[in-house]
Design a protein around this motif. Sequence first.
Motif, PDB file in Angstrom:
ATOM      1  N   GLY B  31       0.793  -1.230   0.000  1.00 51.39           N
ATOM      2  CA  GLY B  31       0.000   0.000   0.000  1.00 51.39           C
ATOM      3  C   GLY B  31       0.823   1.276   0.000  1.00 51.39           C
ATOM      4  O   GLY B  31       0.274   2.374  -0.080  1.00 51.39           O
ATOM      5  N   GLU B  32       2.156   1.142   0.074  1.00 48.91           N
ATOM      6  CA  GLU B  32       3.011   2.336   0.150  1.00 48.91           C
ATOM      7  C   GLU B  32       3.156   3.005  -1.217  1.00 48.91           C
ATOM      8  O   GLU B  32       3.183   2.344  -2.249  1.00 48.91           O
ATOM      9  N   LYS B  33       3.272   4.338  -1.210  1.00 50.24           N
ATOM     10  CA  LYS B  33       3.479   5.074  -2.455  1.00 50.24           C
ATOM     11  C   LYS B  33       4.929   4.904  -2.905  1.00 50.24           C
ATOM     12  O   LYS B  33       5.852   4.981  -2.090  1.00 50.24           O
ATOM     13  N   LEU B  34       5.097   4.653  -4.198  1.00 53.10           N
ATOM     14  CA  LEU B  34       6.442   4.485  -4.738  1.00 53.10           C
ATOM     15  C   LEU B  34       7.010   5.820  -5.219  1.00 53.10           C
ATOM     16  O   LEU B  34       6.243   6.717  -5.581  1.00 53.10           O
ATOM     17  N   PRO B  35       8.336   5.943  -5.241  1.00 51.11           N
ATOM     18  CA  PRO B  35       8.931   7.143  -5.838  1.00 51.11           C
ATOM     19  C   PRO B  35       8.515   7.250  -7.317  1.00 51.11           C
ATOM     20  O   PRO B  35       8.067   6.267  -7.899  1.00 51.11           O
ATOM     21  N   SER B  36       8.691   8.420  -7.903  1.00 48.59           N
ATOM     22  CA  SER B  36       8.325   8.601  -9.310  1.00 48.59           C
ATOM     23  C   SER B  36       9.321   7.872 -10.219  1.00 48.59           C
ATOM     24  O   SER B  36      10.417   7.516  -9.800  1.00 48.59           O
ATOM     25  N   VAL B  37       8.909   7.686 -11.459  1.00 48.73           N
ATOM     26  CA  VAL B  37       9.777   7.040 -12.452  1.00 48.73           C
ATOM     27  C   VAL B  37      11.124   7.752 -12.517  1.00 48.73           C
ATOM     28  O   VAL B  37      12.187   7.140 -12.529  1.00 48.73           O
ATOM     29  N   ARG B  38      11.052   9.063 -12.531  1.00 46.45           N
ATOM     30  CA  ARG B  38      12.256   9.873 -12.634  1.00 46.45           C
ATOM     31  C   ARG B  38      13.192   9.667 -11.418  1.00 46.45           C
ATOM     32  O   ARG B  38      14.401   9.543 -11.560  1.00 46.45           O
ATOM     33  N   GLU B  39      12.575   9.649 -10.233  1.00 51.62           N
ATOM     34  CA  GLU B  39      13.397   9.446  -9.032  1.00 51.62           C
ATOM     35  C   GLU B  39      14.068   8.070  -9.062  1.00 51.62           C
ATOM     36  O   GLU B  39      15.251   7.936  -8.755  1.00 51.62           O
ATOM     37  N   PHE B  40      13.286   7.068  -9.454  1.00 54.00           N
ATOM     38  CA  PHE B  40      13.858   5.728  -9.596  1.00 54.00           C
ATOM     39  C   PHE B  40      15.015   5.729 -10.591  1.00 54.00           C
ATOM     40  O   PHE B  40      16.071   5.156 -10.346  1.00 54.00           O
ATOM     41  N   ALA B  41      14.769   6.387 -11.739  1.00 53.50           N
ATOM     42  CA  ALA B  41      15.774   6.395 -12.803  1.00 53.50           C
ATOM     43  C   ALA B  41      17.085   7.004 -12.317  1.00 53.50           C
ATOM     44  O   ALA B  41      18.163   6.488 -12.601  1.00 53.50           O
ATOM     45  N   VAL B  42      16.975   8.077 -11.560  1.00 51.60           N
ATOM     46  CA  VAL B  42      18.181   8.731 -11.055  1.00 51.60           C
ATOM     47  C   VAL B  42      18.874   7.836 -10.020  1.00 51.60           C
ATOM     48  O   VAL B  42      20.096   7.700 -10.026  1.00 51.60           O
ATOM     49  N   THR B  43      18.102   7.195  -9.150  1.00 54.38           N
ATOM     50  CA  THR B  43      18.698   6.314  -8.140  1.00 54.38           C
ATOM     51  C   THR B  43      19.436   5.148  -8.802  1.00 54.38           C
ATOM     52  O   THR B  43      20.570   4.841  -8.451  1.00 54.38           O
ATOM     53  N   PHE B  44      18.769   4.511  -9.748  1.00 54.78           N
ATOM     54  CA  PHE B  44      19.390   3.356 -10.415  1.00 54.78           C
ATOM     55  C   PHE B  44      20.380   3.770 -11.491  1.00 54.78           C
ATOM     56  O   PHE B  44      21.064   2.930 -12.067  1.00 54.78           O
ATOM     57  N   LYS B  45      20.416   5.074 -11.802  1.00 55.28           N
ATOM     58  CA  LYS B  45      21.221   5.583 -12.920  1.00 55.28           C
ATOM     59  C   LYS B  45      20.879   4.871 -14.228  1.00 55.28           C
ATOM     60  O   LYS B  45      21.753   4.356 -14.934  1.00 55.28           O
ATOM     61  N   VAL B  46      19.600   4.785 -14.500  1.00 58.87           N
ATOM     62  CA  VAL B  46      19.156   4.211 -15.773  1.00 58.87           C
ATOM     63  C   VAL B  46      18.225   5.194 -16.465  1.00 58.87           C
ATOM     64  O   VAL B  46      17.797   6.184 -15.874  1.00 58.87           O
ATOM     65  N   ASN B  47      17.924   4.879 -17.692  1.00 59.72           N
ATOM     66  CA  ASN B  47      17.036   5.704 -18.488  1.00 59.72           C
ATOM     67  C   ASN B  47      15.598   5.660 -17.946  1.00 59.72           C
ATOM     68  O   ASN B  47      15.111   4.580 -17.625  1.00 59.72           O
ATOM     69  N   PRO B  48      14.929   6.811 -17.843  1.00 59.16           N
ATOM     70  CA  PRO B  48      13.544   6.811 -17.334  1.00 59.16           C
ATOM     71  C   PRO B  48      12.599   5.894 -18.133  1.00 59.16           C
ATOM     72  O   PRO B  48      11.711   5.275 -17.554  1.00 59.16           O
ATOM     73  N   ASN B  49      12.821   5.804 -19.441  1.00 58.01           N
ATOM     74  CA  ASN B  49      11.952   4.937 -20.259  1.00 58.01           C
ATOM     75  C   ASN B  49      12.115   3.466 -19.894  1.00 58.01           C
ATOM     76  O   ASN B  49      11.163   2.691 -19.912  1.00 58.01           O
ATOM     77  N   THR B  50      13.364   3.083 -19.593  1.00 57.59           N
ATOM     78  CA  THR B  50      13.633   1.700 -19.195  1.00 57.59           C
ATOM     79  C   THR B  50      12.979   1.417 -17.850  1.00 57.59           C
ATOM     80  O   THR B  50      12.388   0.352 -17.634  1.00 57.59           O
ATOM     81  N   MET B  51      13.072   2.398 -16.944  1.00 58.57           N
ATOM     82  CA  MET B  51      12.443   2.273 -15.631  1.00 58.57           C
ATOM     83  C   MET B  51      10.933   2.125 -15.790  1.00 58.57           C
ATOM     84  O   MET B  51      10.300   1.281 -15.153  1.00 58.57           O
ATOM     85  N   GLN B  52      10.389   2.941 -16.678  1.00 57.77           N
ATOM     86  CA  GLN B  52       8.951   2.910 -16.943  1.00 57.77           C
ATOM     87  C   GLN B  52       8.523   1.517 -17.409  1.00 57.77           C
ATOM     88  O   GLN B  52       7.505   0.979 -16.982  1.00 57.77           O
ATOM     89  N   LYS B  53       9.352   0.926 -18.279  1.00 57.22           N
ATOM     90  CA  LYS B  53       9.052  -0.401 -18.825  1.00 57.22           C
ATOM     91  C   LYS B  53       9.012  -1.440 -17.700  1.00 57.22           C
ATOM     92  O   LYS B  53       8.110  -2.277 -17.642  1.00 57.22           O
ATOM     93  N   ALA B  54       9.989  -1.353 -16.796  1.00 55.73           N
ATOM     94  CA  ALA B  54      10.045  -2.306 -15.680  1.00 55.73           C
ATOM     95  C   ALA B  54       8.825  -2.129 -14.768  1.00 55.73           C
ATOM     96  O   ALA B  54       8.202  -3.114 -14.336  1.00 55.73           O
TER      97      ALA B  54
END
Lengths: 231, 119
Positions: B31-54
Amino acid sequence: MELLEVKHLNKSFGKKQILKDVSFSLTGGKIIGLLGKNGAGKSTLIKLINDLLTPTSGEILVNGKKVGIESKKVISYLPERTYLNKQMKVSEVIEYFKDFYDDFDEKKAKRLLKDLDLDIEERLTKMSKGMQEKVQLVLVMSREADLYILDEPLGGVDPATRDYILDTILSNFKENASVVISTHLISDIERILDEVIFIDKGKIILQSGTDELREKENASIDDIFRRMFKC
Amino acid sequence: MEFTFDNNIPIYIQLLEYMKIYLISGVFKCGEKLPSVREFAVTFKVNPNTMQKALAELESMKLIYTERTNGKFVTKDEKVIEKLKDEYAITLAKSYFQGMKRIGLGKADSIKYLEGIKE
């Protein structure tokens, strides 16, 4: 509409043909790697997109219009060599960019320079090559452009800074903007790329999504590149 | 949490793996809110589109869901996460037994080795 369309582009210098019938298009919201060996035609292609060279034949459209003054407003370009007057202080260069580009975000530029420990009262001549490259990259990434074109942005910088630069690219480009990065340091950047374009001897030989390519070839983009371009 | 990526394997598949572990281990709770795609992308140092796909893949597996305008959340259904944990544990156990089999050890012996390991 495509952000960038390159149609049957040819470029010759005298008898030497540098680009041969190059066609491709790019949509917004992506990070694209333009990969090729030295002398493959990467920088020539980039200069043509920036309207710094005239095509021998073919055309280039940005947001559906032929390149020119309008396209320069929406393309933020990092050239492989700096064109800044090195006698200037960083703060003066910032003023210069502010004057030139409506979309330049001064606050962002100052924040990024501070993160990189660069003193804005320093003159460029007093800085190392790597530091000058960082300044230039910060300026380019501080514009709110539709298309960023970075020609070899990682060449002269140390690995720690390379990570910071990749972070900067990832966190600073607008939602629908695209970033084209030309490089031969593939393994450092392949993780952040959506798409790759391989260019060899003036021709586009491959355009593909990076994860699709990895899945198909069971290898890294770096390995695939090395295999394809083995001397 | 530490993470590294293998450039030989599609990045979104590796992201999916990391995200599953985060969900199983409760880094992100039901039930917890997840960080945004962009925040995830920066943390993982990956492309936001790739993060979005996952994230889209996690969503199709019903592990997370999107609340319009509000962002992405972990499923509220604890059973779904329990099931994921169970499947993950089975996969790990299977690969252990396979490895032991390769060096000529059966299930009973393999378990003995497991019990001998001090935590």
